[in-house]
Design a protein around this motif. Structure first.
Motif, PDB file in Angstrom:
ATOM      1  N   ARG A  71       0.859  -1.186   0.000  1.00 55.62           N
ATOM      2  CA  ARG A  71       0.000   0.000   0.000  1.00 55.62           C
ATOM      3  C   ARG A  71       0.891   1.230   0.000  1.00 55.62           C
ATOM      4  NH1 ARG A  71      -5.182   0.075   0.696  1.00 55.62           N
ATOM      5  NH2 ARG A  71      -5.159  -2.036   1.528  1.00 55.62           N
ATOM      6  N   VAL A  72       0.583   2.208  -0.872  1.00 56.87           N
ATOM      7  CA  VAL A  72       1.397   3.414  -1.007  1.00 56.87           C
ATOM      8  C   VAL A  72       1.250   4.271   0.246  1.00 56.87           C
ATOM      9  CG1 VAL A  72       1.780   5.506  -2.358  1.00 56.87           C
ATOM     10  CG2 VAL A  72       1.123   3.392  -3.509  1.00 56.87           C
ATOM     11  N   VAL A  73       2.396   4.640   0.835  1.00 57.04           N
ATOM     12  CA  VAL A  73       2.419   5.466   2.041  1.00 57.04           C
ATOM     13  C   VAL A  73       2.892   6.884   1.709  1.00 57.04           C
ATOM     14  CG1 VAL A  73       3.441   5.739   4.338  1.00 57.04           C
ATOM     15  CG2 VAL A  73       2.858   3.475   3.495  1.00 57.04           C
ATOM     16  N   THR A  74       3.946   6.980   0.901  1.00 53.96           N
ATOM     17  CA  THR A  74       4.512   8.270   0.531  1.00 53.96           C
ATOM     18  C   THR A  74       4.806   8.272  -0.964  1.00 53.96           C
ATOM     19  OG1 THR A  74       5.578   8.404   2.690  1.00 53.96           O
ATOM     20  CG2 THR A  74       6.381   9.898   1.009  1.00 53.96           C
ATOM     21  N   ILE A  75       4.543   9.400  -1.594  1.00 56.24           N
ATOM     22  CA  ILE A  75       4.817   9.539  -3.020  1.00 56.24           C
ATOM     23  C   ILE A  75       5.836  10.659  -3.198  1.00 56.24           C
ATOM     24  CG2 ILE A  75       3.867  10.123  -5.266  1.00 56.24           C
ATOM     25  CD1 ILE A  75       1.189   9.013  -4.310  1.00 56.24           C
ATOM     26  N   ARG A  76       6.908  10.334  -3.880  1.00 55.53           N
ATOM     27  CA  ARG A  76       7.912  11.330  -4.240  1.00 55.53           C
ATOM     28  C   ARG A  76       7.937  11.440  -5.750  1.00 55.53           C
ATOM     29  NH1 ARG A  76      12.576   9.070  -0.272  1.00 55.53           N
ATOM     30  NH2 ARG A  76      11.485   9.442   1.693  1.00 55.53           N
ATOM     31  N   GLU A  77       8.859  12.243  -6.246  1.00 52.94           N
ATOM     32  CA  GLU A  77       8.900  12.469  -7.687  1.00 52.94           C
ATOM     33  C   GLU A  77       9.206  11.193  -8.475  1.00 52.94           C
ATOM     34  OE1 GLU A  77      11.224  15.486 -10.584  1.00 52.94           O
ATOM     35  OE2 GLU A  77      10.474  16.262  -8.677  1.00 52.94           O
ATOM     36  N   THR A  84       4.279  -3.204   3.303  1.00 52.19           N
ATOM     37  CA  THR A  84       3.963  -4.568   2.897  1.00 52.19           C
ATOM     38  C   THR A  84       3.737  -5.426   4.124  1.00 52.19           C
ATOM     39  OG1 THR A  84       6.285  -5.199   2.887  1.00 52.19           O
ATOM     40  CG2 THR A  84       5.375  -4.412   0.817  1.00 52.19           C
ATOM     41  N   GLY A  85       2.865  -6.397   4.011  1.00 48.52           N
ATOM     42  CA  GLY A  85       2.649  -7.387   5.061  1.00 48.52           C
ATOM     43  C   GLY A  85       1.933  -6.854   6.279  1.00 48.52           C
ATOM     44  N   ALA A  86       1.620  -7.783   7.188  1.00 44.27           N
ATOM     45  CA  ALA A  86       0.898  -7.455   8.415  1.00 44.27           C
ATOM     46  C   ALA A  86       1.768  -6.675   9.389  1.00 44.27           C
ATOM     47  CB  ALA A  86       0.394  -8.727   9.077  1.00 44.27           C
ATOM     48  N   ASP A  87       3.091  -6.883   9.324  1.00 47.04           N
ATOM     49  CA  ASP A  87       3.978  -6.176  10.245  1.00 47.04           C
ATOM     50  C   ASP A  87       4.368  -4.793   9.708  1.00 47.04           C
ATOM     51  OD1 ASP A  87       5.390  -7.234   8.194  1.00 47.04           O
ATOM     52  OD2 ASP A  87       7.021  -8.040   9.404  1.00 47.04           O
ATOM     53  N   ARG A  88       3.797  -4.397   8.596  1.00 46.23           N
ATOM     54  CA  ARG A  88       3.950  -3.054   8.017  1.00 46.23           C
ATOM     55  C   ARG A  88       5.401  -2.678   7.732  1.00 46.23           C
ATOM     56  NH1 ARG A  88      -0.675   0.826  10.483  1.00 46.23           N
ATOM     57  NH2 ARG A  88      -2.373  -0.636  10.203  1.00 46.23           N
ATOM     58  N   ASN A  89       6.103  -3.576   7.094  1.00 44.88           N
ATOM     59  CA  ASN A  89       7.451  -3.242   6.647  1.00 44.88           C
ATOM     60  C   ASN A  89       7.362  -2.194   5.552  1.00 44.88           C
ATOM     61  OD1 ASN A  89       8.767  -5.067   8.303  1.00 44.88           O
ATOM     62  ND2 ASN A  89       8.521  -6.735   6.824  1.00 44.88           N
ATOM     63  N   LYS A  90       8.249  -1.225   5.593  1.00 40.90           N
ATOM     64  CA  LYS A  90       8.239  -0.175   4.576  1.00 40.90           C
ATOM     65  C   LYS A  90       9.376  -0.405   3.602  1.00 40.90           C
ATOM     66  CE  LYS A  90       5.884   3.213   7.322  1.00 40.90           C
ATOM     67  NZ  LYS A  90       5.871   4.526   7.911  1.00 40.90           N
ATOM     68  N   MET A  91       9.078  -0.154   2.317  1.00 41.62           N
ATOM     69  CA  MET A  91      10.050  -0.320   1.247  1.00 41.62           C
ATOM     70  C   MET A  91      10.008   0.902   0.353  1.00 41.62           C
ATOM     71  SD  MET A  91       9.524  -3.905  -0.549  1.00 41.62           S
ATOM     72  CE  MET A  91      10.263  -5.341   0.064  1.00 41.62           C
ATOM     73  N   ARG A  92      11.165   1.259  -0.152  1.00 43.50           N
ATOM     74  CA  ARG A  92      11.219   2.331  -1.138  1.00 43.50           C
ATOM     75  C   ARG A  92      11.412   1.671  -2.498  1.00 43.50           C
ATOM     76  NH1 ARG A  92      15.949   6.636  -1.377  1.00 43.50           N
ATOM     77  NH2 ARG A  92      16.726   5.146  -2.884  1.00 43.50           N
ATOM     78  N   ILE A  93      10.540   1.992  -3.448  1.00 40.50           N
ATOM     79  CA  ILE A  93      10.634   1.430  -4.792  1.00 40.50           C
ATOM     80  C   ILE A  93      10.588   2.562  -5.805  1.00 40.50           C
ATOM     81  CG2 ILE A  93       9.558  -0.767  -4.156  1.00 40.50           C
ATOM     82  CD1 ILE A  93       7.004   0.290  -5.573  1.00 40.50           C
ATOM     83  N   GLN A  94      11.091   2.307  -6.968  1.00 40.26           N
ATOM     84  CA  GLN A  94      11.028   3.269  -8.054  1.00 40.26           C
ATOM     85  C   GLN A  94       9.619   3.260  -8.651  1.00 40.26           C
ATOM     86  OE1 GLN A  94      13.623   5.358  -9.190  1.00 40.26           O
ATOM     87  NE2 GLN A  94      14.418   4.699  -7.207  1.00 40.26           N
ATOM     88  N   ARG A  95       9.201   4.396  -9.138  1.00 38.68           N
ATOM     89  CA  ARG A  95       7.857   4.520  -9.710  1.00 38.68           C
ATOM     90  C   ARG A  95       7.684   3.602 -10.922  1.00 38.68           C
ATOM     91  NH1 ARG A  95       3.723   8.751  -9.484  1.00 38.68           N
ATOM     92  NH2 ARG A  95       4.976   9.831  -7.952  1.00 38.68           N
ATOM     93  N   TRP A  96       8.742   3.424 -11.728  1.00 42.55           N
ATOM     94  CA  TRP A  96       8.637   2.598 -12.931  1.00 42.55           C
ATOM     95  C   TRP A  96       8.420   1.127 -12.597  1.00 42.55           C
ATOM     96  CZ3 TRP A  96      12.130  -1.261 -13.137  1.00 42.55           C
ATOM     97  CH2 TRP A  96      13.348  -1.096 -12.472  1.00 42.55           C
ATOM     98  N   ALA A  97       8.672   0.719 -11.345  1.00 45.88           N
ATOM     99  CA  ALA A  97       8.537  -0.685 -10.960  1.00 45.88           C
ATOM    100  C   ALA A  97       7.093  -1.070 -10.632  1.00 45.88           C
ATOM    101  CB  ALA A  97       9.435  -0.989  -9.763  1.00 45.88           C
ATOM    102  N   VAL A  98       6.167  -0.117 -10.652  1.00 44.01           N
ATOM    103  CA  VAL A  98       4.764  -0.428 -10.371  1.00 44.01           C
ATOM    104  C   VAL A  98       4.158  -1.088 -11.607  1.00 44.01           C
ATOM    105  CG1 VAL A  98       2.505   0.529  -9.797  1.00 44.01           C
ATOM    106  CG2 VAL A  98       4.566   1.487  -8.755  1.00 44.01           C
ATOM    107  N   ASN A  99       3.559  -2.243 -11.402  1.00 40.54           N
ATOM    108  CA  ASN A  99       2.953  -2.990 -12.500  1.00 40.54           C
ATOM    109  C   ASN A  99       1.444  -2.771 -12.565  1.00 40.54           C
ATOM    110  OD1 ASN A  99       2.828  -4.820 -14.637  1.00 40.54           O
ATOM    111  ND2 ASN A  99       2.358  -6.505 -13.270  1.00 40.54           N
ATOM    112  N   THR A 100       0.768  -2.845 -11.412  1.00 38.79           N
ATOM    113  CA  THR A 100      -0.689  -2.766 -11.382  1.00 38.79           C
ATOM    114  C   THR A 100      -1.141  -1.944 -10.191  1.00 38.79           C
ATOM    115  OG1 THR A 100      -0.736  -5.024 -12.231  1.00 38.79           O
ATOM    116  CG2 THR A 100      -2.809  -4.152 -11.395  1.00 38.79           C
TER     117      THR A 100
END
Length: 134
Positions: A71-77, A84-100
């Motif tokens: 689930r998206v938490v923060t949006i940057r440029e 992710t997951g029930a324990d709410r791990n946060k990950m930083r990903i590139q915008r181009w890596a979003v598939n759906t």
């Protein structure tokens, strides 16, 4: 292949200019066909993907190209932070890596289902009106 084109292409030496013109016309038609069958649909898909990625909002549920659901938490440029997951791990990903964008896909499915139900109701109401007039 078209018999007329075969006759034109297999002309003798006097018809060399005609054969060259036929060859050029066939190449142009082939290139145009390739454009409309391959290049244009690919550009349309890329445009839709770019539009989907630029319209992401906080709270949207997404699936990355690698299969990570979050689930998206923060949006940057250029990147996003997702939970992710029930324990709410946060990950930083590139915008181009979003598939759906699952949230938008589910909303679209619900809208389509509502439209189908409305059409069924309208059809059944029309059928009932016809039956009542008999």
């Amino acid at each position: 292949m078209n018999p007329i084109l075969l006759q034109m292409a297999s002309g003798d030496a006097a018809d060399g200019k005609n054969g060259t013109a036929t060859y050029i016309i066939m190449m142009v038609v082939l290139i145009a066909l390739m454009y409309f069958m391959m290049i244009r649909p690919q550009k349309k898909r890329q445009k839709e993907e770019q539009e989907m990625r630029s319209s992401l909002e906080i709270g949207d549920e997404i699936i990355t190209i690698g299969g990570i659901v979050g689930r998206v938490v923060t949006i940057r440029e250029e990147d996003l932070i997702i939970e992710t997951g029930a324990d709410r791990n946060k990950m930083r990903i590139q915008r181009w890596a979003v598939n759906t964008n699952v949230t938008k896909t589910e909303q679209h499915k619900k809208e389509v289902e509502k439209a189908r139900e409305a059409a069924k109701e309208k059809k059944s109401k029309k059928k009932n009106d016809v039956d009542e007039t008999k």
